[in-house]
Design a protein around this motif. Structure first.
Motif, PDB file in Angstrom:
ATOM      1  N   SER A  34       0.832  -1.194   0.000  1.00  0.00           N
ATOM      2  CA  SER A  34       0.000   0.000   0.000  1.00  0.00           C
ATOM      3  C   SER A  34       0.871   1.251   0.000  1.00  0.00           C
ATOM      4  O   SER A  34       1.992   1.233   0.496  1.00  0.00           O
ATOM      5  CB  SER A  34      -0.899   0.004   1.240  1.00  0.00           C
ATOM      6  OG  SER A  34      -1.686   1.169   1.267  1.00  0.00           O
ATOM      7  N   TRP A  38      -3.849   1.885   6.339  1.00  0.00           N
ATOM      8  CA  TRP A  38      -4.899   0.883   6.192  1.00  0.00           C
ATOM      9  C   TRP A  38      -5.159   0.202   7.530  1.00  0.00           C
ATOM     10  O   TRP A  38      -4.395   0.325   8.475  1.00  0.00           O
ATOM     11  CB  TRP A  38      -4.504  -0.155   5.153  1.00  0.00           C
ATOM     12  CG  TRP A  38      -3.079  -0.612   5.301  1.00  0.00           C
ATOM     13  CD1 TRP A  38      -1.997  -0.122   4.638  1.00  0.00           C
ATOM     14  CD2 TRP A  38      -2.575  -1.604   6.196  1.00  0.00           C
ATOM     15  NE1 TRP A  38      -0.851  -0.750   5.058  1.00  0.00           N
ATOM     16  CE2 TRP A  38      -1.175  -1.667   6.014  1.00  0.00           C
ATOM     17  CE3 TRP A  38      -3.151  -2.443   7.136  1.00  0.00           C
ATOM     18  CZ2 TRP A  38      -0.360  -2.539   6.729  1.00  0.00           C
ATOM     19  CZ3 TRP A  38      -2.342  -3.312   7.855  1.00  0.00           C
ATOM     20  CH2 TRP A  38      -0.961  -3.354   7.638  1.00  0.00           C
ATOM     21  N   ASN A  71      -8.617   0.696   3.079  1.00  0.00           N
ATOM     22  CA  ASN A  71      -7.824   1.909   2.887  1.00  0.00           C
ATOM     23  C   ASN A  71      -8.402   3.001   3.790  1.00  0.00           C
ATOM     24  O   ASN A  71      -9.608   3.229   3.807  1.00  0.00           O
ATOM     25  CB  ASN A  71      -7.906   2.329   1.414  1.00  0.00           C
ATOM     26  CG  ASN A  71      -7.030   3.500   1.077  1.00  0.00           C
ATOM     27  OD1 ASN A  71      -6.453   4.125   1.944  1.00  0.00           O
ATOM     28  ND2 ASN A  71      -6.930   3.792  -0.210  1.00  0.00           N
ATOM     29  N   VAL A  78      -4.537  -0.242  -1.916  1.00  0.00           N
ATOM     30  CA  VAL A  78      -4.221  -1.310  -0.973  1.00  0.00           C
ATOM     31  C   VAL A  78      -4.296  -2.631  -1.731  1.00  0.00           C
ATOM     32  O   VAL A  78      -5.162  -2.817  -2.580  1.00  0.00           O
ATOM     33  CB  VAL A  78      -5.164  -1.338   0.259  1.00  0.00           C
ATOM     34  CG1 VAL A  78      -4.915  -0.145   1.146  1.00  0.00           C
ATOM     35  CG2 VAL A  78      -6.619  -1.405  -0.137  1.00  0.00           C
TER      36      VAL A  78
END
Length: 101
Positions: A34, A38, A71, A78
């Motif tokens: 990512s 997250w 996310n 993500v």
């Protein structure tokens, strides 16, 4: 007679070793990629929740079924996978992805 007894003991030890190795082998890896922050949940359990930013790798002892990754921002992406499974990705604002074994 001694050979038969020795062979039986050796076979029993081999079976015991194989069973012990199989029960200890239940370990999985969760891979997260990512460029945002997250939150991840394993098998939808509140106790198995992690929040972080960027890439991460987790080793999980025991059996797992699904990972949900969300996310926390309006931009970025993500991605998640379990072991060598397929990547699942979201680029939508505050998007959520789920992957299962």
């Amino acid at each position: 007679m001694r050979r038969i007894l020795a062979s039986a003991v050796l076979a029993g030890l081999l079976v015991f070793t194989m069973l012990a190795a199989a029960s200890c082998a239940k370990s999985h890896r969760i891979f997260i990629e990512s460029n945002t922050c997250w939150v991840a949940k394993i098998d939808r359990q509140a106790a198995a929740t992690s929040d972080d930013c960027g890439n991460a790798t987790y080793r999980v002892a025991g059996d797992i079924h699904c990972v949900v990754l969300t996310n926390l921002t309006d931009t970025g992406y993500v991605r998640v996978r379990i072991d060598e499974g397929a990547w699942v990705e979201s680029t939508t604002p505050r998007g959520t992805v789920e992957t299962c074994r």
